[in-house]
Design a protein around this motif. Structure first.
Motif, PDB file in Angstrom:
ATOM      1  N   ARG A  23     -17.641   3.849  31.915  1.00 46.20           N
ATOM      2  CA  ARG A  23     -18.677   4.873  31.786  1.00 46.20           C
ATOM      3  C   ARG A  23     -19.287   4.220  31.106  1.00 46.20           C
ATOM      4  NH1 ARG A  23     -18.204  10.565  33.713  1.00 46.20           N
ATOM      5  NH2 ARG A  23     -16.138  10.065  35.126  1.00 46.20           N
ATOM      6  N   HIS A  31     -21.078   1.189  32.892  1.00 47.56           N
ATOM      7  CA  HIS A  31     -22.163   0.736  33.687  1.00 47.56           C
ATOM      8  C   HIS A  31     -23.322   2.330  33.708  1.00 47.56           C
ATOM      9  CE1 HIS A  31     -22.611   1.663  37.746  1.00 47.56           C
ATOM     10  NE2 HIS A  31     -22.974   2.972  37.702  1.00 47.56           N
ATOM     11  N   ASP A  32     -23.533   3.417  32.747  1.00 42.68           N
ATOM     12  CA  ASP A  32     -24.632   4.229  32.922  1.00 42.68           C
ATOM     13  C   ASP A  32     -25.396   3.793  31.730  1.00 42.68           C
ATOM     14  OD1 ASP A  32     -22.505   5.604  34.327  1.00 42.68           O
ATOM     15  OD2 ASP A  32     -23.098   7.610  32.917  1.00 42.68           O
ATOM     16  N   SER A  60     -26.312   0.501  30.967  1.00 36.96           N
ATOM     17  CA  SER A  60     -26.619  -0.658  31.722  1.00 36.96           C
ATOM     18  C   SER A  60     -28.275   0.263  32.553  1.00 36.96           C
ATOM     19  CB  SER A  60     -26.102  -1.158  32.926  1.00 36.96           C
ATOM     20  OG  SER A  60     -25.419  -0.959  33.596  1.00 36.96           O
ATOM     21  N   PHE A  61     -28.202   1.153  32.766  1.00 40.05           N
ATOM     22  CA  PHE A  61     -29.443   1.754  33.205  1.00 40.05           C
ATOM     23  C   PHE A  61     -30.888   2.461  32.706  1.00 40.05           C
ATOM     24  CE2 PHE A  61     -26.087   1.264  37.458  1.00 40.05           C
ATOM     25  CZ  PHE A  61     -27.018   0.736  37.559  1.00 40.05           C
ATOM     26  N   GLU A  62     -29.752   2.406  31.112  1.00 38.26           N
ATOM     27  CA  GLU A  62     -31.127   3.033  30.475  1.00 38.26           C
ATOM     28  C   GLU A  62     -32.226   2.325  30.313  1.00 38.26           C
ATOM     29  OE1 GLU A  62     -31.728   6.119  29.062  1.00 38.26           O
ATOM     30  OE2 GLU A  62     -29.833   6.712  30.053  1.00 38.26           O
ATOM     31  N   LYS A 114     -27.138   3.606  39.847  1.00 32.89           N
ATOM     32  CA  LYS A 114     -26.509   4.445  38.716  1.00 32.89           C
ATOM     33  C   LYS A 114     -25.382   5.022  39.234  1.00 32.89           C
ATOM     34  CE  LYS A 114     -27.333   7.067  34.386  1.00 32.89           C
ATOM     35  NZ  LYS A 114     -27.976   7.696  33.427  1.00 32.89           N
ATOM     36  N   ARG A 115     -25.458   5.953  40.445  1.00 33.03           N
ATOM     37  CA  ARG A 115     -24.240   6.833  41.134  1.00 33.03           C
ATOM     38  C   ARG A 115     -24.060   5.873  42.434  1.00 33.03           C
ATOM     39  NH1 ARG A 115     -23.051   8.159  36.661  1.00 33.03           N
ATOM     40  NH2 ARG A 115     -24.290   8.971  35.656  1.00 33.03           N
ATOM     41  N   CYS A 120     -10.819   5.858  26.031  1.00 38.08           N
ATOM     42  CA  CYS A 120      -9.815   5.132  26.904  1.00 38.08           C
ATOM     43  C   CYS A 120     -10.455   4.015  28.676  1.00 38.08           C
ATOM     44  CB  CYS A 120      -8.286   5.418  27.775  1.00 38.08           C
ATOM     45  SG  CYS A 120     -10.125   6.692  28.706  1.00 38.08           S
ATOM     46  N   GLN A 173     -10.344  13.732  31.651  1.00 37.14           N
ATOM     47  CA  GLN A 173      -9.112  14.366  31.270  1.00 37.14           C
ATOM     48  C   GLN A 173      -8.782  13.068  30.334  1.00 37.14           C
ATOM     49  OE1 GLN A 173      -5.272  15.292  32.975  1.00 37.14           O
ATOM     50  NE2 GLN A 173      -5.224  17.348  30.582  1.00 37.14           N
ATOM     51  N   CYS A 174      -8.459  12.124  30.393  1.00 36.94           N
ATOM     52  CA  CYS A 174      -8.460  11.070  29.007  1.00 36.94           C
ATOM     53  C   CYS A 174      -8.788  11.439  27.781  1.00 36.94           C
ATOM     54  CB  CYS A 174      -8.211   9.493  29.489  1.00 36.94           C
ATOM     55  SG  CYS A 174      -8.636   8.390  28.671  1.00 36.94           S
ATOM     56  N   LYS A 182      -5.728   7.148  38.171  1.00 39.25           N
ATOM     57  CA  LYS A 182      -7.087   7.696  37.349  1.00 39.25           C
ATOM     58  C   LYS A 182      -8.045   7.214  38.156  1.00 39.25           C
ATOM     59  CE  LYS A 182      -6.835   6.935  32.747  1.00 39.25           C
ATOM     60  NZ  LYS A 182      -6.107   7.096  31.977  1.00 39.25           N
ATOM     61  N   LYS A 233     -30.425  -5.260  28.481  1.00 43.05           N
ATOM     62  CA  LYS A 233     -30.151  -5.466  28.372  1.00 43.05           C
ATOM     63  C   LYS A 233     -28.586  -6.159  28.717  1.00 43.05           C
ATOM     64  CE  LYS A 233     -34.460  -7.676  28.497  1.00 43.05           C
ATOM     65  NZ  LYS A 233     -35.045  -9.954  27.928  1.00 43.05           N
ATOM     66  N   SER A 234     -27.828  -5.492  28.300  1.00 37.05           N
ATOM     67  CA  SER A 234     -26.747  -6.097  28.761  1.00 37.05           C
ATOM     68  C   SER A 234     -25.632  -4.902  27.187  1.00 37.05           C
ATOM     69  CB  SER A 234     -26.235  -7.468  28.563  1.00 37.05           C
ATOM     70  OG  SER A 234     -26.065  -7.621  27.114  1.00 37.05           O
ATOM     71  N   LYS A 259     -25.460 -10.223  35.535  1.00 42.90           N
ATOM     72  CA  LYS A 259     -25.455  -9.863  33.709  1.00 42.90           C
ATOM     73  C   LYS A 259     -25.224  -8.598  33.805  1.00 42.90           C
ATOM     74  CE  LYS A 259     -24.705 -11.846  29.075  1.00 42.90           C
ATOM     75  NZ  LYS A 259     -25.494 -11.784  27.498  1.00 42.90           N
ATOM     76  N   ASN A 260     -25.480  -7.860  33.946  1.00 40.33           N
ATOM     77  CA  ASN A 260     -25.265  -5.718  33.702  1.00 40.33           C
ATOM     78  C   ASN A 260     -25.105  -5.541  34.568  1.00 40.33           C
ATOM     79  OD1 ASN A 260     -27.820  -6.525  35.567  1.00 40.33           O
ATOM     80  ND2 ASN A 260     -29.312  -5.533  34.615  1.00 40.33           N
ATOM     81  N   GLN A 261     -24.662  -6.135  35.701  1.00 35.56           N
ATOM     82  CA  GLN A 261     -23.712  -5.461  36.588  1.00 35.56           C
ATOM     83  C   GLN A 261     -24.356  -4.972  37.371  1.00 35.56           C
ATOM     84  OE1 GLN A 261     -19.952  -4.029  35.621  1.00 35.56           O
ATOM     85  NE2 GLN A 261     -19.203  -6.242  34.252  1.00 35.56           N
ATOM     86  N   HIS A 262     -25.650  -5.058  37.763  1.00 35.26           N
ATOM     87  CA  HIS A 262     -26.621  -4.740  38.799  1.00 35.26           C
ATOM     88  C   HIS A 262     -26.882  -5.077  40.322  1.00 35.26           C
ATOM     89  CE1 HIS A 262     -28.531  -2.023  35.403  1.00 35.26           C
ATOM     90  NE2 HIS A 262     -27.263  -1.791  35.573  1.00 35.26           N
TER      91      HIS A 262
END
Lengths: 741, 109
Positions: free
Chosen positions: B38, B41-42, B44-46, A687-688, B32, B101-102, A239, B50-51, A638-641
């Protein structure tokens, strides 16, 4: 009378003990698993049940039942079974316990990993394995495998000469030919493929690298002396492999690369991945003005397609094909339209390689400890090289077949593996119009027994017998084991014998990069060596941060070795069998420490004492650094950026030998200077996609005159093999990674 | 030059001083590890986030944010756009259908 009293007293005493034992009740229970096919719980026989941090433990019986005396210190019960996820339960009272174990996702051994660690050392495995996962591989500019070890102290990579661009790794102080390169546990890149093979495995294709130090398992053959390097590629069935991936990489000196792959899942059973790599460099760089390319221009196309078939219950199959075309052009800089090899010293090398492999595994759902594995691989490699006036062309075909059956005797405390294998190897060589052919057919069989006492103690004894069509019987005994003093402190040891049929020219390809004649003094015999060593690894906590200390000590003793003696004779390279001593002693200490959250530091020191006997004189091996130290710092916001990575390596002095009269630069000193080599990289995560940039050899340190008598390449005094330092200066690169999951 | 550095430092500290950080816990429908990655990661870009850390056991994501730049409702909306429910807010269908899927499994777990 007195006797009688004593007897009664003893009897009383005994019953006292017995009743006491009964009152401090044993913990009883049952270990079960859920069988999805019959929708029922089934008993699990032979599971380990023990108190955490103690040696008190039992195995569950045929009906899954167990009974365990209580332990004063520990109230945490561990239930483990190969193929299942371990379970740790806090025991409050002695009521009957039913434990349902879940099957682990795969049958690989569970590795305990340091938090956020990109490199991990298992604290359970009897083999001394360092795992470099994707995070570590990304730390290097990482065009290919040869650059993946830049942040790892155990392996150093260096150029073999100043003309061809061939690279060599060193493990435990010895050349990479003495460690076995495996791709997904199949021996690979043997013989002539080993010369440039490290550059045939693109970085982004790799999922992880496992470095095993010391003689490994007999299952992979008799060849590995100092260790094994196993590469796991990205897998279509997993996966975490993105659906689509694209990596673009460019260097300031016009070297550009593309790496991409596409994964497709056809249905629940079939999945496939197609990977491609291309690189191209056309740049004339000669910073030391010796008239030679500092690095050869290379171009490569590499394609890999692999498939996975999962029947759902009992079988799993994988197969794939790979093709590599690699060309490199170096040597003296010459006009485009004038490439007369008698006028200019030109190096032209072409590698063509095709590989196909298949794996077929059978598992037994009722017996998770049992499996059958079959491996087939065929490879074909065509090497054409003309280096100055020396021409070396070779074609090698290799077939590899292996079947392994793995099971237990009674309980999982006694595991065994047995297997049979066959290796076929045909090498046709041509050196300056002299032709030779070597055909090897080696059938063999092996057995390996593992005794484990809970998770504490493990000993693995392996023995292998192979029959070589030319050299007869080869016996390979290996023994390794481990002892966990605590969950955080492990001692490992290993010892074993190895055997290897040398490829005289391919193993010593740098012999082509000078003017000396090659001379075989006698018939070359196979190489034989013993390797033994110990490792001690301690995991600790400083405040809230985790760290590990790992200390290695390994020794290799050659019984026979092929010596390519460049040093005794000014005009001839003599090939002969070892007469005298040849050994390597390697010590390494490494600390991995998380300084605070997201900031990791690695410090390591290594000392390699390597000696060999040249023409009857025992000497320190030339061009090997005795001391080496490494510092790596990795930081992630911390935000992994953002990710930052910095590595500095210090390489100690190396012994140099004056074997030819050098009228251009004068006499070589006895030792090379020591030097620092620095790399840094910054990654910005969007982001991508990700953007990264960095520099290798930030200090721009170079060996000023890597080629001796570069002005007279066709003279007897020309020599491009005395390399002790970097030949290319500072490199600056940028890259992009884009993936869709 | 020296004044310039002082000014930059003063500005840097003042922005730290005046940044209003707040924390909010939001219940999601993550299942999962894929979902965890997901969302983390996503999110954190808003803007203003901050975290953030998602706990798979409780399915709660703990978000530290700058209250001058965003608020919990905006963060919840962002989570629905990734394809997950956020407290009482339902996941956006289009985003949900794009999940692996998961993450789309009905709530058996």
């Amino acid at each position: 009378m007195f006797n009688k009293i004593v007897r009664i007293a003893v009897a009383f005493f005994c019953t006292g003990i017995i009743t006491q034992q009964a009152s401090a009740q044993s913990l009883t229970g049952k270990v079960v698993e859920w069988d999805e096919s019959i929708k029922m719980e089934m008993p699990l026989a032979g599971a380990n049940v023990y108190w955490l941090h103690t040696t008190t433990g039992v195995n569950s019986d045929a009906n899954g039942n167990f009974s365990l005396p209580p332990d004063e210190d520990s109230r945490q019960l561990v239930i483990s079974f190969v193929g299942y996820q371990n379970d740790t339960i806090q025991i409050k009272d002695n009521s009957y316990l039913k434990v349902l174990l879940k099957k682990s996702v795969d049958l690989k051994e569970v590795n305990v990993q340091a938090r956020n660690g990109t490199t991990s050392i298992s604290l359970l495995n009897p083999l001394n394995i360092e795992t470099l996962n994707e995070g570590e591989i990304l730390k290097a500019a990482c065009c290919n495998l040869s650059e993946a070890f830049e942040t790892n102290p155990s392996i150093n990579v260096s150029y073999k000469d100043a003309v061809t661009g061939a690279k060599e790794i060193q493990l435990l102080g010895l050349s990479g030919i003495y460690s076995q390169l495996l791709t997904e546990n199949i021996p690979n890149m043997r013989g002539i493929a080993g010369i440039y093979g490290l550059t045939f495995i693109p970085g982004p294709w790799m999922e992880s690298i496992q470095i095993t130090k010391g003689s490994g398992s007999v299952a992979n053959g008799f060849e590995s002396t100092t260790g094994q390097i196993n590469i796991e590629f990205k897998k279509p069935e997993e996966k975490k492999t993105p659906r689509f991936y694209l990596n673009l990489f460019g260097e300031v000196n016009t070297n550009s690369e593309i790496n991409t792959f596409y994964k497709h899942k056809f249905n629940n059973k079939w999945s496939s991945i197609l990977m491609a790599h291309g690189n191209y460099m056309n740049w004339t760089v000669d910073r030391n003005n010796d008239g030679f390319y500092d690095i050869p221009n290379t171009s490569q196309i590499n394609l890999y397609n692999r498939w996975n078939y999962h029947s759902g219950r009992r079988t799993e199959s994988q197969f794939g094909i790979k093709y590599t075309l690699d060309e490199r052009h170096g040597g003296q800089i010459h006009p485009e339209n004038d490439n007369d090899p008698t006028k200019y010293y030109i190096s032209d090398i072409t590698n063509k390689r095709a590989e196909a492999f298949g794996k077929f595994g059978i598992v037994f759902p009722k017996k998770p400890y049992q499996s059958i594995g079959n491996i087939v691989q065929v490879t074909w490699h065509d090497l054409g090289s003309s280096i100055g006036l020396k021409n070396y062309n070779a074609i090698q075909k290799t077939d590899y077949y292996q079947s392994i059956f793995q099971s237990i005797i009674g309980s999982t405390s006694h595991q065994y593996k047995v297997g049979i294998g066959y290796q076929y190897d045909l090498l046709n060589e041509e050196y300056n119009l002299m032709r030779s052919s070597m055909e090897q057919q080696v059938p063999g069989a092996f057995g390996e027994y593992t005794y484990s006492y809970l998770e504490k103690f493990k000993i693995v004894a392996g023995f292998r017998g192979d029959y070589h069509n030319e050299y007869g019987w080869i016996f390979t005994p290996r023994l390794h084991g481990k002892f966990n003093f605590t969950d955080d402190l492990i001692l490992r040891w290993s010892g074993g014998r190895s055997y290897r049929v040398p490829y005289a020219i391919a193993d010593n390809i740098s012999v082509l990069a000078n003017s000396k004649q090659l001379l075989f003094d006698e018939k070359i015999k196979p190489e034989e060596a013993w390797n033994y060593g110990v490792n001690l690894t301690q995991r600790y906590r400083l405040a809230a941060q985790e760290g590990t200390v790992s200390i290695d000590f390994y020794r290799t003793d050659f019984l026979n070795q092929l010596i390519a003696d460049q040093y005794t004779d000014p005009s001839i390279i003599h090939f002969y069998n070892l007469r005298g001593k040849s050994s390597a002693t390697s010590f390494q200490a490494m600390v991995n420490q998380e300084l605070w959250e997201h900031l990791n530091i690695r410090v390591a020191y290594k000392r390699d004492d390597v000696v060999a006997t040249y023409n009857g004189i025992e000497e320190e091996k030339p061009l090997v650094a005795r001391d080496r130290a490494l510092l790596n710092i990795g930081y992630e916001t911390k935000n992994q950026h953002w990710r930052f990575d910095y590595t500095v390596v210090w390489e100690g002095k190396k012994r140099l030998v004056n074997s030819i009269a050098d009228d251009q630069y004068g006499k070589l000193p006895d030792y090379s200077p020591d030097f620092y080599f620095m790399n840094a990289q910054i990654t910005k995560v969007f982001k991508r996609f990700e953007l990264y940039g960095g520099s290798e050899n930030l200090l721009d340190f170079r060996q000023e005159h890597p080629i001796i008598n570069a002005g007279k390449p066709f003279s007897n005094e020309f020599d491009a093999t005395q390399i002790w330092g970097p030949v290319e200066g500072r490199r600056i690169y940028f890259g992009l990674r884009f993936s869709i999951s | 030059m020296k004044n310039g550095i002082m000014l930059i430092l003063a500005l840097a500290f003042s922005s730290i001083g005046y940044a209003q950080t707040d924390t909010v816990k939001i219940k999601t429908t993550a299942i999962c590890d894929d979902c965890k990655q997901r969302i983390e990661h996503d999110l954190s870009f808003e803007k203003g986030v901050k975290s953030n850390v998602l706990n798979l056991d409780t399915k709660e994501v703990t978000v530290v944010y700058n209250s001058k730049k965003t608020d919990p409702d905006k963060i919840r909306l962002a989570i629905t756009k990734i394809g997950y429910d956020a407290d009482s807010l339902k996941a956006q269908v289009k985003a949900f259908n794009k999940l692996p899927q998961c993450c789309r499994m009905p709530d058996l777990h």
